[in-house]
Scaffold this motif. Structure first.
Motif, short mmCIF file in Angstrom:
data_model
loop_
_atom_site.label_atom_id
_atom_site.label_comp_id
_atom_site.label_asym_id
_atom_site.label_seq_id
_atom_site.Cartn_x
_atom_site.Cartn_y
_atom_site.Cartn_z
N ASN A 84 5.84 6.21 6.04
CA ASN A 84 6.76 6.66 4.99
C ASN A 84 5.93 7.20 3.82
O ASN A 84 4.70 7.25 3.89
CB ASN A 84 7.68 5.50 4.57
CG ASN A 84 6.90 4.31 4.02
OD1 ASN A 84 5.75 4.43 3.62
ND2 ASN A 84 7.53 3.16 4.01
N TYR B 220 5.17 5.93 0.96
CA TYR B 220 4.23 4.91 0.47
C TYR B 220 2.94 4.93 1.29
O TYR B 220 1.84 4.97 0.74
CB TYR B 220 4.90 3.54 0.53
CG TYR B 220 4.03 2.38 0.12
CD1 TYR B 220 3.87 2.05 -1.22
CD2 TYR B 220 3.37 1.61 1.07
CE1 TYR B 220 3.09 0.98 -1.62
CE2 TYR B 220 2.58 0.54 0.68
CZ TYR B 220 2.43 0.23 -0.66
OH TYR B 220 1.65 -0.83 -1.04
N ASP B 221 3.08 4.95 2.60
CA ASP B 221 1.90 4.98 3.47
C ASP B 221 1.17 6.32 3.39
O ASP B 221 -0.06 6.35 3.36
CB ASP B 221 2.31 4.72 4.93
CG ASP B 221 2.90 3.33 5.12
OD1 ASP B 221 2.44 2.38 4.47
OD2 ASP B 221 3.86 3.22 5.92
N GLY C 13 -0.54 4.01 -0.19
CA GLY C 13 -0.06 2.66 -0.47
C GLY C 13 -0.38 2.15 -1.85
O GLY C 13 -0.40 2.91 -2.83
N GLU C 14 -0.64 0.86 -1.93
CA GLU C 14 -0.85 0.19 -3.22
C GLU C 14 -1.94 0.85 -4.05
O GLU C 14 -1.81 1.00 -5.26
CB GLU C 14 -1.18 -1.29 -2.99
CG GLU C 14 -1.38 -2.05 -4.27
CD GLU C 14 -1.76 -3.51 -4.06
OE1 GLU C 14 -1.88 -4.21 -5.07
OE2 GLU C 14 -1.94 -3.93 -2.91
N PHE D 167 -0.56 3.85 -5.98
CA PHE D 167 0.34 3.51 -7.08
C PHE D 167 -0.38 2.77 -8.21
O PHE D 167 -0.05 2.96 -9.37
CB PHE D 167 1.56 2.75 -6.55
CG PHE D 167 2.48 3.64 -5.78
CD1 PHE D 167 3.34 4.50 -6.43
CD2 PHE D 167 2.46 3.66 -4.39
CE1 PHE D 167 4.17 5.36 -5.73
CE2 PHE D 167 3.29 4.50 -3.67
CZ PHE D 167 4.14 5.36 -4.34
N GLN E 177 4.68 -0.19 -11.51
CA GLN E 177 4.01 -0.09 -10.21
C GLN E 177 4.85 -0.71 -9.11
O GLN E 177 5.06 -0.10 -8.05
CB GLN E 177 2.64 -0.74 -10.25
CG GLN E 177 1.92 -0.63 -8.91
CD GLN E 177 0.53 -1.18 -8.93
OE1 GLN E 177 -0.10 -1.30 -9.99
NE2 GLN E 177 0.00 -1.50 -7.77
N GLU F 151 6.43 1.38 -6.00
CA GLU F 151 6.05 1.01 -4.63
C GLU F 151 7.29 0.72 -3.79
O GLU F 151 7.41 1.19 -2.65
CB GLU F 151 5.13 -0.22 -4.65
CG GLU F 151 3.74 0.10 -5.13
CD GLU F 151 2.83 -1.11 -5.19
OE1 GLU F 151 1.62 -0.90 -5.37
OE2 GLU F 151 3.31 -2.26 -5.07
N GLN F 152 8.22 -0.03 -4.35
CA GLN F 152 9.44 -0.36 -3.60
C GLN F 152 10.26 0.89 -3.35
O GLN F 152 10.74 1.11 -2.24
CB GLN F 152 10.26 -1.40 -4.36
CG GLN F 152 11.55 -1.78 -3.64
CD GLN F 152 12.25 -2.95 -4.30
OE1 GLN F 152 11.66 -3.99 -4.51
NE2 GLN F 152 13.52 -2.76 -4.63
N TRP G 291 9.40 3.91 -3.02
CA TRP G 291 8.79 4.82 -2.06
C TRP G 291 8.48 4.17 -0.72
O TRP G 291 7.73 4.72 0.08
CB TRP G 291 7.55 5.47 -2.67
CG TRP G 291 7.92 6.40 -3.78
CD1 TRP G 291 7.77 6.18 -5.11
CD2 TRP G 291 8.53 7.68 -3.66
NE1 TRP G 291 8.26 7.25 -5.83
CE2 TRP G 291 8.73 8.18 -4.97
CE3 TRP G 291 8.95 8.45 -2.57
CZ2 TRP G 291 9.31 9.43 -5.21
CZ3 TRP G 291 9.52 9.69 -2.82
CH2 TRP G 291 9.70 10.16 -4.13
N GLY H 264 7.34 0.83 -0.06
CA GLY H 264 6.35 -0.23 0.01
C GLY H 264 6.99 -1.60 -0.08
O GLY H 264 8.19 -1.76 0.20
N GLU I 155 4.23 15.71 -0.49
CA GLU I 155 4.46 14.47 -1.24
C GLU I 155 4.38 14.69 -2.74
O GLU I 155 5.15 14.11 -3.51
CB GLU I 155 3.48 13.38 -0.80
CG GLU I 155 3.76 12.81 0.57
CD GLU I 155 3.18 13.65 1.70
OE1 GLU I 155 2.45 14.65 1.43
OE2 GLU I 155 3.45 13.32 2.87
#
Length: 124
Positions: free
Chosen positions: A3, A5-6, A10-11, A14, A48, A52-53, A55, A57, A104
């Motif tokens: 997705n 986020y990946d 990822g983290e 962000f 953050q 993350e959520q 998108w 995560g 993206e």
């Protein structure tokens, strides 16, 4: 299946985006007074986790704070066009200084513009 986020990293992505954004906010004459904390760490963490959520995560934001309710959470802050423009200026500086590919990048910018516009709650 990956997705957004990946796809963006990822983290790590962000964390960097929010760090770059709040480095701008820290010196912005319009935005900085809106943050009551001496440092911006708590606000940065919330942003953050929210991004993350949103998108795709971890769902930590929702687990800790419930539904985002962005307009309600920001209602206490007078957000006019100047504040929205300052927020976008700081966020776009962050986006410009982080590695993110198309499509993206465009998707992120489009969302940020929509979100910023939706939070305007004052004239002038």
């Amino acid at each position: 299946m990956s997705n957004f986020y990946d796809e963006v990293g990822g983290e790590k992505f962000f964390t960097e985006l929010v760090s770059l954004f709040y480095a701008q906010v820290a010196t912005d004459p319009i935005l900085r007074p809106m943050y009551p904390d001496e440092d911006l760490q708590a606000a940065a963490r919330r942003l953050q986790l929210f991004l993350e959520q949103y998108w795709g995560g971890p769902t930590t934001y929702g687990e800790e704070r419930g539904h985002p309710r962005l307009r309600m959470r920001h209602a206490q802050f007078p957000i006019n066009e100047a504040a929205k423009d300052a927020w976008m200026r700081c966020m776009m500086a962050a986006v410009e200084n982080i590695e993110i590919k198309e499509p993206e990048r465009s998707e992120l910018v489009q969302y940020l513009e929509m979100a910023a516009n939706s939070l305007v709650n004052k004239l002038g």
